[in-house]
Scaffold this active site. Structure first.
Site, short mmCIF file in Angstrom:
data_model
loop_
_atom_site.label_atom_id
_atom_site.label_comp_id
_atom_site.label_asym_id
_atom_site.label_seq_id
_atom_site.Cartn_x
_atom_site.Cartn_y
_atom_site.Cartn_z
N GLY A 261 21.73 -6.53 -17.53
CA GLY A 261 21.42 -6.78 -18.95
C GLY A 261 20.13 -6.57 -19.43
N PRO A 263 16.31 -6.90 -20.90
CG PRO A 263 14.38 -5.90 -20.96
CD PRO A 263 15.71 -5.55 -21.34
CB THR A 265 19.79 -11.39 -21.18
OG1 THR A 265 19.52 -10.59 -20.22
CG2 THR A 265 19.79 -10.20 -22.51
CB THR A 268 15.12 -14.55 -13.25
OG1 THR A 268 14.69 -13.13 -13.06
CG2 THR A 268 14.58 -15.56 -12.19
CG HIS A 482 7.24 0.54 -50.25
ND1 HIS A 482 7.27 2.06 -49.97
CD2 HIS A 482 7.93 0.18 -49.30
CE1 HIS A 482 7.62 2.05 -48.74
NE2 HIS A 482 8.20 0.58 -48.43
CD GLU A 483 7.59 -3.95 -48.85
OE1 GLU A 483 8.53 -4.25 -48.45
OE2 GLU A 483 6.87 -3.24 -48.13
CG ASP A 560 10.51 1.92 -44.66
OD1 ASP A 560 10.67 1.08 -44.18
OD2 ASP A 560 9.74 1.88 -45.86
#
Length: 724
Positions: A261, A263, A265, A268, A482-483, A560
């Site tokens: 899986g 990293p 998740t 260990t 822009h936003e 973007d």
């Protein structure tokens, strides 16, 4: 004497060596004794050399000549040597002082003997400088010594004194040295765990950490969002608890299970939970611990690990990052490669031990594609368990686990946090909860609120706000358009995610502002072509607003452009969503659980055509984004004016502006644009409501780009803030 403790015995303690003390080799003690003897011998030699450093050895004839000449002052007669000193006015002593002055200088001698004139210097030298001569049988020697006024002395030595002297000089230091080395040995043995002092410096021993049930403290209750993986591992736990019902029917448990899986998740954590549920010892070791600079050390550690594990069976061996030693063997590996020998030994050990004893091997990796095929065949790691990113229910359960010890306010809605964190793994959610708790403390609260959790989510993705960043008025206006361009395109797109927040406050991750989109329903990895096209169009909204409104382009759209290009390239190369190639796959995934990148499996000419197809997809989406910006130009001016004043607004405030309502009446720090979204061709009343305090001058539009709004130089204003 008490018998051996069973694995389930709560009184069992950690055994760093992994075995029984009675079976330890006595060679360790003998080696300590040999080291002690050698060190004592070296210390005695050093002491003798220091004591003899100020003694000058002369021949017996020279000694006798000085006795007859009356130069000798005192003589101490011993069985091993005669030690004597000369008188102050003896010529040999004066010659020796002169030689020392020439060699070292008078100042050095004065500092050495603590005298400053010649007479005192010679007096100090007569008592400090000693001479030695070997004993020679000479019957007349004592008579001559007494005749010339020499002070003769000899210490009587009894047998007891001789024995005591030998013990003090040799035996006692050796005993003390043995005790000291044994203490150091035991200390290092505990520090090195099962490694001990095997081989040269302990490089041949296993460094596995042995945990018992009390040590792990982890059960399936501490693992959330991985129900399928837990179901696959419950059979292993049941076998360790009751192996009889499996052996009666003739069934054999798989020797190894591979946890695969991305990293973070919880691979260990899940392995520890299996050991905790089964109440068996847990051997944990990383794949890199097997690899050393010495060839053959890794194979030796593999043998030692399985040997110690078989002594404590039933138990679980967990090898983290097994791809370190389990990479596929190919022609690039030499015959003496350390990793290849380690892998060969691991394969042999997996075939050699009896699974009926209850030794289960768990491996974890996020790169299963590089593992050797022999490692994955039946009889070795023949069970593969995928630990994937949790879905919505899994994220909610994970948040509940991580917030068990967190004091939450009544307004906390973990379902909404789980929706916002789509694609996050367990480690991300744990970090988010911890950041929210830290933020609550900084704000002086004793409870974590919903705002803290959402703010910590923003902190993880965008960093903290830059307090001292100063932008010019033109830059602030450019960032605002822009936003708002992103937000407006997302608002008008049917398949886009709703807008949750818009800000023009610079953040530490390099962004001068951002638009936060949050899904309001759980989305799996399945995406339609329309959803992907809408995502690209939303990403193009910022650059489209820069060109349509501000008549310019900035580097603020670089991220973007990268994200939208990657989506378009995947659509063409991997998803079969282009007319040029149809269902043809042009690439294959290389690292499925890491970066998700892929490599092209096509000719260069085909790759060039693919680039044209990608550009065609981007051009279509960009054209649609430009049309949305031009069609909603007046609405954008109103939203931008409010955003410049507030610097941070929610999606709900944006909708209120578009609908002609007072945005200050919108409640909630995080409200999206989904509520109240208009449908069809209904004209929003905000087109006839003016809420801007002052005009916003705009650069002139190119003649060919002018839309139905005219030049758009000024924006209508209102009577005052009270009218909004």
């Amino acid at each position: 004497m008490a018998g051996p403790l069973k694995p389930n015995d709560p009184e069992r303690r950690e055994d760093p060596s992994g075995g029984d003390d009675k079976k330890r080799s006595p060679l360790g003690f003998f080696s300590i004794v040999l080291w002690a003897v050698l060190l004592v011998f070296l210390l005695q030699m050093c002491r003798s050399s220091v004591e003899n450093a100020a003694v000058k050895v002369v021949s017996y004839s020279q000694f006798y000549e000085w006795v007859v000449s009356g130069y000798v002052d005192q003589v101490k007669m011993e069985s091993s040597a005669y030690t004597f000193t000369l008188k102050e006015d003896a010529p040999p002593l004066k010659e020796l002082v002169d030689q020392m002055e020439d060699a070292y200088g008078g100042g050095a001698l004065q500092g050495l003997f603590g005298r400053f004139d010649r007479q005192d210097l010679e007096s100090a030298a007569s008592s400090s400088i000693k001479f030695q001569v070997g004993p020679v049988p000479h019957a007349k020697l004592v008579e001559d010594l007494l005749e010339h006024g020499v002070d003769v002395s000899a210490d009587p030595v009894t047998q007891e004194q001789y024995m005591i002297s030998a013990v003090v000089s040799y035996v006692l230091p050796m005993v003390l040295m043995v005790v000291a080395l044994m203490l150091v040995y035991r200390y290092m043995f505990k520090k090195m765990g099962a490694g001990g002092f095997g081989g040269i410096g302990g490089v041949g021993k296993s460094n596995a950490k042995v945990y018992v049930e009390k040590k792990t403290g982890v059960t399936f209750k501490d693992v959330a969002g991985q129900d399928e993986a837990k179901e696959s591992l419950e059979e292993i736990i049941d076998f360790l608890h009751d192996p009889g019902k499996y052996t009666e029917i003739g069934a054999k448990l798989p020797k190894g299970a591979l946890l695969v899986g991305p990293p973070g998740t919880g691979k260990t954590l899940l392995a520890k939970a299996v050991a905790g549920e089964a109440n068996v010892p847990f051997f944990s070791i990383s794949g890199s611990d097997f690899v050393e600079m010495f060839v053959g050390v890794g194979a030796s550690r593999v043998r030692d690990l399985f040997k110690e594990a078989s002594k404590m069976a039933p138990c679980i061996i967990f090898i983290d990052e097994i791809d370190t030693i389990g990479k596929s063997r190919d022609n690039r590996m030499g015959g003496n490669d350390e990793r290849e020998q380690t892998l060969n030994q691991l394969l042999a050990e997996l075939d050699g031990f009896d699974p009926g004893k209850g030794v289960i091997v768990l491996g974890a990796t996020n790169r299963p594609e590089v593992l050797d095929k022999a490692l994955l065949r039946p009889g070795r790691f023949d069970r593969r368990i995928t630990i994937d990113r949790p879905n919505l229910a899994g994220r909610v359960a994970t948040l509940q686990v991580h917030t068990r010890k967190i004091k939450l306010a009544e307004d906390v809605d973990l379902n909404k946090i789980a929706l916002a964190t789509a694609g996050c793994v367990g480690a991300d959610l744990a970090n988010l909860v911890n950041e929210a708790a830290l933020r609550a403390v900084r704000k002086g609260r004793r409870l974590v609120t919903q705002e803290d959790l959402l703010a910590s989510f923003e902190f993880v993705i965008a960093g903290s706000e830059k307090k001292n960043s100063v932008l010019t008025e033109f830059e602030r206006k450019l960032v605002a358009y822009h936003e708002v361009g992103h937000a407006m395109v997302a608002y008008q797109q049917k398949n886009a995610e709703p807008v949750q927040k818009i800000t023009i406050v610079p953040h530490t991750e390099g962004s001068l502002g951002y638009t936060l989109l949050m899904p309001e329903e759980d989305k799996t990895s399945l995406r339609t072509k329309e959803e992907l096209m809408a995502k690209i169009t939303v990403g193009m909204g910022g650059r489209a607003a820069e060109e349509v409104v501000m008549n310019t382009m900035t580097n603020g759209a670089s991220q973007d452009i990268q994200e939208t290009t990657n989506i378009a390239r995947n659509m063409v190369a991997m998803y079969g969503m282009s007319e040029e190639f149809g269902m043809m796959a042009l690439g294959s995934v290389r690292n499925q659980y890491l970066d998700g990148g892929y490599g092209l499996d096509c000719a260069q000419d085909t790759a060039a055509i693919m680039d044209k197809a990608v550009k065609a997809v981007l051009d279509v989406c960009y054209k649609e984004a430009v049309e949305v910006i031009r069609a909603n130009r007046e609405d954008m001016d109103k939203v931008v004016a409010y955003l410049l004043e507030k610097e941070t607004i929610t999606g709900g405030e944006m909708v209120a502006i578009l609908e002609g309502r007072d945005p200050t009446l919108v409640e909630g720090a995080y409200t999206s644009t989904r509520a109240g979204k208009l449908s069809g061709d209904v004209e929003p009343p905000a087109r006839h409501v003016h809420i801007v305090d002052e005009p916003i001058p705009m650069p002139p539009h190119p003649e060919e780009d002018r839309g139905p709004d005219g030049d758009g130089q000024d924006t209508e204003t209102s009577e005052g803030p009270e009218d909004r």
